[in-house]
Design a protein around this motif. Structure first.
Motif, mmCIF file in Angstrom:
data_model
loop_
_atom_site.group_PDB
_atom_site.id
_atom_site.type_symbol
_atom_site.label_atom_id
_atom_site.label_comp_id
_atom_site.label_asym_id
_atom_site.label_seq_id
_atom_site.Cartn_x
_atom_site.Cartn_y
_atom_site.Cartn_z
ATOM 1 N N LEU A 198 0.459 -1.165 -7.022
ATOM 2 C CA LEU A 198 -0.636 -1.617 -7.881
ATOM 3 C C LEU A 198 -0.726 -0.760 -9.137
ATOM 4 N N ALA A 199 -0.568 0.546 -8.989
ATOM 5 C CA ALA A 199 -0.595 1.433 -10.165
ATOM 6 C C ALA A 199 0.559 1.118 -11.103
ATOM 7 N N ALA A 208 -3.293 -4.739 -1.575
ATOM 8 C CA ALA A 208 -3.069 -3.465 -2.269
ATOM 9 C C ALA A 208 -4.386 -2.704 -2.381
ATOM 10 N N ASP A 209 -4.307 -1.387 -2.338
ATOM 11 C CA ASP A 209 -5.486 -0.520 -2.333
ATOM 12 C C ASP A 209 -5.768 0.033 -3.720
ATOM 13 N N PRO A 210 -6.889 -0.335 -4.350
ATOM 14 C CA PRO A 210 -7.210 0.197 -5.676
ATOM 15 C C PRO A 210 -7.349 1.718 -5.701
ATOM 16 N N ALA A 211 -7.621 2.329 -4.552
ATOM 17 C CA ALA A 211 -7.794 3.784 -4.500
ATOM 18 C C ALA A 211 -6.477 4.529 -4.343
ATOM 19 N N ALA A 212 -5.385 3.808 -4.134
ATOM 20 C CA ALA A 212 -4.096 4.472 -3.932
ATOM 21 C C ALA A 212 -3.691 5.248 -5.192
ATOM 22 N N PRO A 213 -2.921 6.323 -5.025
ATOM 23 C CA PRO A 213 -2.590 7.194 -6.156
ATOM 24 C C PRO A 213 -1.851 6.499 -7.292
ATOM 25 N N ASN A 272 -5.722 6.966 -10.070
ATOM 26 C CA ASN A 272 -5.572 5.875 -9.115
ATOM 27 C C ASN A 272 -5.203 4.618 -9.900
ATOM 28 N N ALA A 273 -5.394 3.449 -9.275
ATOM 29 C CA ALA A 273 -4.998 2.220 -9.941
ATOM 30 C C ALA A 273 -5.836 1.940 -11.187
ATOM 31 N N VAL A 274 -7.134 2.266 -11.150
ATOM 32 C CA VAL A 274 -7.978 2.042 -12.330
ATOM 33 C C VAL A 274 -7.496 2.912 -13.492
ATOM 34 N N SER A 275 -7.303 4.185 -13.227
ATOM 35 C CA SER A 275 -6.866 5.070 -14.314
ATOM 36 C C SER A 275 -5.433 4.769 -14.741
ATOM 37 N N ARG A 295 0.814 -1.213 0.000
ATOM 38 C CA ARG A 295 0.000 0.000 0.000
ATOM 39 C C ARG A 295 0.854 1.272 0.000
ATOM 40 N N ALA A 296 2.164 1.109 -0.106
ATOM 41 C CA ALA A 296 3.053 2.278 -0.108
ATOM 42 C C ALA A 296 2.869 3.084 -1.395
ATOM 43 N N VAL A 297 3.159 4.365 -1.323
ATOM 44 C CA VAL A 297 3.040 5.239 -2.490
ATOM 45 C C VAL A 297 4.374 5.947 -2.720
#
Length: 231
Positions: free
Chosen positions: A49-50, A69-74, A80-83, A40-42
Motif C-alpha cells: 500500500l505504501a 491492506a493495512d493503512p498502518a503498515a510501515p 506509514n501508508a498515509v505519510s 499486508r507484507a512489509v
C-alpha cells in the motif's frame, strides 16, 4: 494419475503484485493476491500500500485497501501508508514541488491521499524529513496546500500534534512559505481558519518560544494575523 500444480513461490507472487501495483491494475492486483501474494507484507520499501501511495497509483491504492491492506503498515522514513502519499512521486504532486505542475497528476495524488486518509488510521504519524520530522498535516500546512489540509482534517487528523521541536501544523501554516513551494500561497489564511475550527491551539509556543500569532506577525501576512486574532 492426476498432477497438481504447486503454488507459486512467495517471491514470484510478491513480484507479480509489485508489477501490478506499478501498472495501476486492480485486476492484476487481485490475481496476484489470489495466487498467494500478501497485501499486508512489509519489504524494504514498506508495504504494498505504501508503494502504491508513493507511486501515485490511485486505483492500486483502492484495490489494495479493499483486499485487506493495512493503512498502518510501515512506509518510508518511519512513516506509514498515509505519510507515504507525501513521499516520492505522489508527494511531489501533492505538495506542489513540481517544476511544471500537471493538474491530472495532482488530482490523482489527491485521490491517493483521500482513499487512505478515509480509513482514519495513522493520520498523525511523524515521518523523518532531514533533521526534523513532520506529520502529513504539518507538511500540507507548510506547503500551503488547502485541499490537502481539508482532506486530512475531515479524516480526523489532530491539529495539535507536535514534532520534536514542539511545532504544530499551525506553526507551519503561519510561517513563510518554503522556497520550493509552487502552489498558490493565497490560501494560507484559509488553512489557519480550518485548523482553528478543528481546535488548533494558538497559544502554544514551539521550542523557540514563539507562539503562532507572534510568528505570523514576524511573517507579516495580515489575513493570517487577523484569523489568529479572531477577526
Amino acid at each position: 494419475m492426476s498432477l497438481t500444480l504447486a503454488a507459486p513461490a512467495t517471491a514470484q507472487t510478491d513480484a507479480a503484485l509489485r508489477v501490478a501495483i506499478l501498472q495501476d491494475d486492480p485486476g492484476a492486483i487481485a490475481g496476484a493476491i489470489r495466487a498467494g501474494a500478501d497485501p499486508r507484507a512489509v519489504g524494504e520499501n514498506g508495504s504494498p500500500l505504501a508503494i502504491a501511495a508513493m507511486s501515485g497509483k490511485a486505483r492500486a491504492v483502492r484495490a489494495l485497501l479493499d483486499l485487506g491492506a493495512d493503512p498502518a503498515a510501515p512506509g518510508p522514513n518511519g512513516g506509514n501508508a498515509v505519510s507515504a502519499a507525501f513521499f516520492a512521486m505522489n508527494g511531489v504532486a501533492l505538495l506542489g514541488r513540481d517544476e511544471a505542475p500537471e493538474p491530472a497528476r495532482r488530482a490523482a495524488a489527491l485521490d491517493v491521499l483521500r482513499a487512505i486518509a478515509a480509513r482514519g488510521v495513522g493520520l498523525d504519524v511523524l515521518m523523518r524529513l532531514g533533521p526534523t520530522s513532520m506529520t502529513p498535516l504539518m507538511q500540507a500546512a507548510e506547503a500551503g496546500a488547502v485541499d490537502v489540509v481539508q482532506i486530512l482534517l475531515q479524516a480526523g487528523a489532530n491539529p495539535n500534534a507536535v514534532n520534536g521541536g514542539r511545532y504544530s501544523a499551525l506553526d507551519y501554516a503561519v510561517d513563510r512559505a518554503p522556497s520550493w513551494a509552487a502552489l498558490p500561497q493565497d490560501g494560507r489564511a484559509e488553512i489557519v481558519r480550518a485548523l482553528l475550527a478543528k481546535g488548533a491551539r494558538r497559544d502554544r509556543a514551539g521550542a523557540d518560544g514563539v507562539t503562532p500569532l507572534a510568528r505570523a506577525r514576524r511573517t507579516g501576512n495580515a489575513e493570517v494575523i487577523a484569523a489568529l486574532e479572531g477577526g
